[in-house]
Design a protein around this motif. Structure first.
Motif: not given
Length: 373
Positions: A17-22, A35-40, A44-47, A70-76
């Motif tokens: 889980q720490q790797l995700i944060d990194d 960076a302006r996007l909410p961290w959470a 969620r997307h990176v995980a 991945a497709f949803r991440f780009g769309a959002e």
């Protein structure tokens, strides 16, 4: 032996889980708009993307893999107005960070260089496939969203809400005049379809909505008469203000949105509804001091202490009523009474009720801050 060590490395990376944060930190450090996007939200997307990438490691080809995340991440990201250059910078920074960590851990595990190199090349190929699907999702959403002057709306709103250099477009052409009064609107909506629907809803009221600094934001002379509340989406509005007050109203709206999301708020909420949470959220350092001062003898790692704090918060949130607290927590009233008494013994918390408002605020704020530590 080398294959077993490699499989163990991939499993460790996938479960870390720490790797995700990194990786999130690396992506956000590379571009301000990300960076302006909410961290959470970013986490969620990176995980999801990392899970898909590590799961793909057991496949020889990417042709039969599911790249929906991945497709949803780009769309959002497109729906939130993140420039494609910033999106790619963040993706590349994340990929580089994963490879760097994988190399260091692989060498520490004694995996032969040739085996490690082949594994990293395979991981990078799947990373490239993920990146292509991210861009496909971005372009698809961009085509759907950007056909009604959205770029002009973004430019005008960045000028009015962020005090950026004046746009070439006169805000009056979008119906925003110096003599008018407008509600500021800020939302955490990210799904492209939902973003599009909200833009259209407020446009029918004479409003102008578009992504500003990674959030759907805007100004509207009147609010929709009825707005269907959708689970997981928060829309914060302010009372109507002059355009000269719009930057201050926007900053207040963003603070209220952040505070509301932290408290689990959803639907359409006025900043006045979230006044308490917003005021407290503006003083994080004081919140930390208060928690340290009042709750110094509690250990966040102790489950019993966390039970005490959650019970006390429920007690304060329900008007210091023992019966309502017990019902809300599905506990016997005697259990609630015992926990409050133990908290009193440890911290001095008043478990008898009838506490003055200012003292109640101090304890509620300290307890909430501690519970999130």
């Amino acid at each position: 032996m080398a294959t077993d060590a490699l499989d163990a490395l991939v499993r460790d990376l996938a479960e870390d889980q720490q790797l995700i944060d990194d990786v999130v930190g690396a992506a956000r450090a590379d571009f301000p708009e990300v960076a302006r996007l909410p961290w959470a939200e970013s986490r969620r997307h990176v995980a999801a993307l990392m899970a898909a990438g590590f799961a793909a490691f057991s496949h020889d080809s990417a042709d039969d893999l599911d790249f929906t995340s991945a497709f949803r991440f780009g769309a959002e990201r497109a729906a939130l107005g993140v420039p494609v250059g910033g999106l790619l910078s963040g993706v590349h920074a994340g990929r580089s960070r994963i490879l760097e960590i994988a190399i260091n851990r692989g060498r520490a595990a004694g995996i032969p260089y040739d085996v490690l190199l082949q594994a990293l090349l395979k991981l990078d190929r799947f990373g490239t496939a993920l990146e292509h699907h991210v861009i496909d999702g971005y372009r698809a959403a961009e085509r759907d969203l950007d056909h009604d002057g959205r770029a002009d709306r973004i430019q005008v709103l960045r000028h009015l809400l962020l005090d950026e250099e004046g746009p070439a477009i006169d805000p009056a052409t979008l119906g925003l005049t110096g003599s008018g009064r407008y509600h500021c609107v800020v939302s955490d909506a990210a799904d492209p379809g939902r973003v599009r629907a909200m833009e259209q809803t407020y446009a029918r009221c004479g409003g102008v909505l578009a992504p500003v600094a990674g959030r759907l934001s805007g100004l509207t002379p009147r609010l929709p008469p009825t707005t269907r509340e959708e689970p997981g989406v928060l829309v914060v509005t302010t009372p109507a203000v002059r355009l000269s007050q719009a930057p201050d109203a926007y900053r207040l709206g963003v603070t209220a949105l952040t505070a509301g999301l932290a408290g689990g708020a959803a639907g359409v909420r006025s900043v006045t509804d979230l006044a308490g949470e917003t005021a407290l959220a503006a003083q994080p350092l004081l919140a930390g001091f208060l928690s340290q001062d009042l709750l110094a003898d509690l250990d966040p790692a102790d489950p019993f202490h966390r039970d005490l704090v959650s019970t006390a918060l429920a007690f304060l949130d329900r008007g210091q009523r023992l019966d309502r607290t017990a019902t809300a927590l599905h506990l016997h009233p005697n259990t609630v009474r015992y926990r409050l008494r133990r908290l009193h013994e440890l911290t001095g918390f008043n478990d008898a009720g009838g506490t003055p408002v200012t003292e109640t605020i101090r304890w509620w704020w300290a307890l909430r801050t501690w519970s999130r530590s």
